[in-house]
Design an enzyme around this catalytic site. Structure first.
Site, PDB file in Angstrom:
ATOM      1  N   PRO A  67       5.769 -24.348   5.801  1.00 14.71           N
ATOM      2  CA  PRO A  67       7.036 -24.983   6.175  1.00 14.71           C
ATOM      3  C   PRO A  67       7.775 -24.352   7.362  1.00 14.71           C
ATOM      4  O   PRO A  67       8.910 -24.715   7.635  1.00 14.71           O
ATOM      5  CB  PRO A  67       7.863 -24.833   4.900  1.00 14.71           C
ATOM      6  CG  PRO A  67       7.369 -23.567   4.278  1.00 14.71           C
ATOM      7  CD  PRO A  67       5.904 -23.496   4.594  1.00 14.71           C
TER       8      PRO A  67
ATOM      9  N   ARG B  63       5.141 -31.229   3.925  1.00 15.95           N
ATOM     10  CA  ARG B  63       5.546 -29.889   4.378  1.00 15.95           C
ATOM     11  C   ARG B  63       6.002 -29.941   5.839  1.00 15.95           C
ATOM     12  O   ARG B  63       6.914 -29.216   6.251  1.00 15.95           O
ATOM     13  CB  ARG B  63       4.392 -28.902   4.196  1.00 15.95           C
ATOM     14  CG  ARG B  63       4.196 -28.495   2.732  1.00 15.95           C
ATOM     15  CD  ARG B  63       2.880 -27.784   2.514  1.00 15.95           C
ATOM     16  NE  ARG B  63       2.833 -26.428   3.041  1.00 15.95           N
ATOM     17  CZ  ARG B  63       3.075 -25.325   2.323  1.00 15.95           C
ATOM     18  NH1 ARG B  63       3.411 -25.427   1.061  1.00 15.95           N
ATOM     19  NH2 ARG B  63       2.993 -24.136   2.879  1.00 15.95           N
TER      20      ARG B  63
ATOM     21  N   ASP C 148      -2.191 -18.460   9.583  1.00 16.74           N
ATOM     22  CA  ASP C 148      -1.706 -18.122   8.239  1.00 16.74           C
ATOM     23  C   ASP C 148      -2.211 -19.231   7.300  1.00 16.74           C
ATOM     24  O   ASP C 148      -1.440 -20.058   6.835  1.00 16.74           O
ATOM     25  CB  ASP C 148      -0.162 -18.091   8.312  1.00 16.74           C
ATOM     26  CG  ASP C 148       0.507 -17.643   7.032  1.00 16.74           C
ATOM     27  OD1 ASP C 148       0.010 -16.704   6.380  1.00 16.74           O
ATOM     28  OD2 ASP C 148       1.549 -18.232   6.685  1.00 16.74           O
TER      29      ASP C 148
ATOM     30  N   LYS D  42       7.428 -18.761   9.834  1.00 18.69           N
ATOM     31  CA  LYS D  42       6.858 -17.910  10.893  1.00 18.69           C
ATOM     32  C   LYS D  42       7.013 -18.574  12.261  1.00 18.69           C
ATOM     33  O   LYS D  42       7.162 -17.899  13.267  1.00 18.69           O
ATOM     34  CB  LYS D  42       5.398 -17.579  10.581  1.00 18.69           C
ATOM     35  CG  LYS D  42       5.273 -16.771   9.284  1.00 18.69           C
ATOM     36  CD  LYS D  42       3.856 -16.400   8.941  1.00 18.69           C
ATOM     37  CE  LYS D  42       3.755 -15.812   7.543  1.00 18.69           C
ATOM     38  NZ  LYS D  42       3.880 -16.800   6.444  1.00 18.69           N
TER      39      LYS D  42
ATOM     40  N   CYS E 132      -1.197 -14.474   1.875  1.00 22.57           N
ATOM     41  CA  CYS E 132      -0.393 -13.884   0.794  1.00 22.57           C
ATOM     42  C   CYS E 132      -1.302 -13.729  -0.417  1.00 22.57           C
ATOM     43  O   CYS E 132      -0.906 -13.998  -1.547  1.00 22.57           O
ATOM     44  CB  CYS E 132       0.871 -14.683   0.503  1.00 22.57           C
ATOM     45  SG  CYS E 132       0.585 -16.392   0.063  1.00 22.57           S
TER      46      CYS E 132
ATOM     47  N   CYS F 251      -1.453 -23.075  11.122  1.00 24.52           N
ATOM     48  CA  CYS F 251      -1.183 -23.608   9.771  1.00 24.52           C
ATOM     49  C   CYS F 251       0.284 -23.305   9.505  1.00 24.52           C
ATOM     50  O   CYS F 251       0.622 -22.304   8.882  1.00 24.52           O
ATOM     51  CB  CYS F 251      -2.069 -22.896   8.748  1.00 24.52           C
ATOM     52  SG  CYS F 251      -3.824 -23.192   8.985  1.00 24.52           S
ATOM     53  N   ALA F 252       1.149 -24.157  10.023  1.00 24.91           N
ATOM     54  CA  ALA F 252       2.518 -23.720  10.293  1.00 24.91           C
ATOM     55  C   ALA F 252       3.562 -24.035   9.226  1.00 24.91           C
ATOM     56  O   ALA F 252       4.587 -23.362   9.146  1.00 24.91           O
ATOM     57  CB  ALA F 252       2.971 -24.328  11.613  1.00 24.91           C
TER      58      ALA F 252
HETATM   59  N1  SAM Z   1       2.844 -20.280   8.076  1.00 23.51           N
HETATM   60  C1  SAM Z   1       3.634 -21.000   7.088  1.00 23.51           C
HETATM   61  C2  SAM Z   1       5.022 -20.391   7.009  1.00 23.51           C
HETATM   62  O1  SAM Z   1       5.166 -19.204   7.301  1.00 23.51           O
HETATM   63  O2  SAM Z   1       5.979 -21.085   6.669  1.00 23.51           O
HETATM   64  C3  SAM Z   1       2.943 -21.026   5.736  1.00 23.51           C
HETATM   65  C4  SAM Z   1       1.550 -21.617   5.811  1.00 23.51           C
HETATM   66  S1  SAM Z   1       0.789 -21.890   4.258  1.00 23.51           S
HETATM   67  C5  SAM Z   1       0.272 -20.327   3.800  1.00 23.51           C
HETATM   68  C6  SAM Z   1      -0.696 -22.651   4.738  1.00 23.51           C
HETATM   69  C7  SAM Z   1      -0.541 -24.014   5.366  1.00 23.51           C
HETATM   70  O3  SAM Z   1      -1.813 -24.391   5.921  1.00 23.51           O
HETATM   71  C8  SAM Z   1      -0.178 -25.146   4.408  1.00 23.51           C
HETATM   72  O4  SAM Z   1       1.028 -25.734   4.818  1.00 23.51           O
HETATM   73  C9  SAM Z   1      -1.330 -26.147   4.533  1.00 23.51           C
HETATM   74  O5  SAM Z   1      -0.901 -27.482   4.497  1.00 23.51           O
HETATM   75  C10 SAM Z   1      -1.889 -25.797   5.900  1.00 23.51           C
HETATM   76  N2  SAM Z   1      -3.314 -26.141   6.141  1.00 23.51           N
HETATM   77  C11 SAM Z   1      -4.356 -26.088   5.279  1.00 23.51           C
HETATM   78  N3  SAM Z   1      -5.492 -26.439   5.899  1.00 23.51           N
HETATM   79  C12 SAM Z   1      -5.177 -26.723   7.190  1.00 23.51           C
HETATM   80  C13 SAM Z   1      -5.925 -27.146   8.329  1.00 23.51           C
HETATM   81  N4  SAM Z   1      -7.235 -27.348   8.253  1.00 23.51           N
HETATM   82  N5  SAM Z   1      -5.269 -27.325   9.497  1.00 23.51           N
HETATM   83  C14 SAM Z   1      -3.918 -27.128   9.577  1.00 23.51           C
HETATM   84  N6  SAM Z   1      -3.169 -26.738   8.524  1.00 23.51           N
HETATM   85  C15 SAM Z   1      -3.780 -26.535   7.358  1.00 23.51           C
END
Ligand code: SAM
Length: 308
Positions: free
Chosen positions: A114, A140, A182, A117, A234, A111-112
């Site tokens: 923006p 994003r 994440d 990480k 978070c 879940c990468a």
């Molecule tokens: N790891 C990122 C960073 O450090 O910049 C922040 C991630 S943020 C907490 C969670 C992310 O998970 C969001 O961008 C969201 O769009 C994505 N997300 C939610 N459900 C998902 C899924 N089923 N598969 C992939 N990504 C998903």
């Protein structure tokens, strides 16, 4: 857990040096030329609390992390716009640091976007190896693409895909030993948000998030070669943190266990099940960071070196 709140101490401005483009020494020299005084490496979190004016230090826990007084703004700095520094909270640097993939390895960032990480993972990998990065959110992902280019990250593949639909047995992932997970969470640890009471997610929302987090963590552990996985949020809520990790570990039987990482980190998981103290928590009051949770899961019989 202590989370955001009106009485929470202000969190410093943390600056991660992007070692794909520059070095800590060069960035320190740059800021000295801008009139900042460098006070060396901090010895304690208390010392970080005393930072004020144009002073900065090296963090005591994480390499390549500089610490400036709260509210210092570098969004217009040349170093930021050129990707030499990344403006990233200290707690959010823990997942990639603790995953610690070896150079040349294959890694999934599930879940990468923006991408903070992901760029940290690439720096640890020294751009050698491969990162498979997924996110569902097109906007994003677009931001992330720009950010990774600016940070000089190569050897990655971004996919707009629900990670739950990624086939763990696809041969392209057969060498994936490390996964950073994440997922979306309530964000209740973010200091800039409303005070905790006002921002508290409803019981229904927490239940929905927690169900999703369990499903996605279980899915990630299905990748056949995975040795180590870092789960982070978070959120300050037990339902999204210890409860998720505990439920999934129970479902896994003896296949995975929690790694006891970072013994010197002062704030540990809530003692809700045996071994929960292996997890890390972070908060403005205890660690001078955003509210955060990290757990490192390891395949049993596959202990690998984790930073301490
Ligand atoms: N790891 C990122 C960073 O450090 O910049 C922040 C991630 S943020 C907490 C969670 C992310 O998970 C969001 O961008 C969201 O769009 C994505 N997300 C939610 N459900 C998902 C899924 N089923 N598969 C992939 N990504 C998903």
């Amino acid at each position: 857990a202590s989370g955001a709140g009106p009485e929470a101490p202000q969190v410093p401005r943390y600056v991660r040096v992007n070692v794909l483009k520059t070095s800590v020494d060069d960035v320190v020299e740059f800021f000295k030329r801008q009139g900042y005084s460098f006070l060396g490496r901090a010895n304690s979190v208390e010392e970080l609390k005393t930072l004020s004016g144009k002073k900065f230090m090296l963090d005591l826990h994480l390499p390549e992390l500089l610490v400036f007084p709260p509210q210092t703004d570098f969004h217009d700095s040349r170093l930021y716009t050129s990707g030499h520094i990344i403006l990233q909270d200290k707690a959010s640097c823990l997942p990639a640091f603790l995953l610690s993939p070896s150079a040349g390895s294959h890694v999934i960032d599930a879940c990468a976007a923006p991408g903070n990480k992901t760029s940290h993972l690439a720096a640890i990998l020294k751009n050698k190896g491969h990162i498979f990065a997924f996110d569902v959110d097109t906007k994003r992902l677009a931001t992330m693409n720009t950010m990774l280019m600016r940070a000089g990250v190569t050897s990655f593949k971004l996919a707009q895909q629900d990670f739950l639909t990624v086939d763990p047995h696809d041969p392209k992932y057969s060498k994936v030993k490390y996964i950073l997970l994440d997922p979306s969470c309530s964000g209740s640890g973010m200091v800039a948000r409303l005070p905790l009471d006002e921002a508290a997610p409803s019981a229904e929302r927490l239940q929905a998030l927690s169900g999703f987090q369990r499903r996605i963590l279980s899915h990630a552990l299905r990748f056949p070669a995975v040795q180590r996985l870092v789960y982070s949020t978070c959120s300050v809520h037990q339902e999204e943190n210890e409860d998720v990790v505990h439920a999934v570990l129970q479902e896994q039987g003896s296949a995975f266990r929690l790694a006891n990482v970072f013994p010197s980190w002062p704030c540990r998981g809530l003692a809700t099940f045996p071994g929960a103290e292996c997890c890390l928590r972070a908060s403005p009051a205890d660690t001078l960071t955003q509210g955060f949770f990290v757990a490192v899961l390891e395949r049993c019989g596959e202990e690998t070196a984790v930073p301490s």
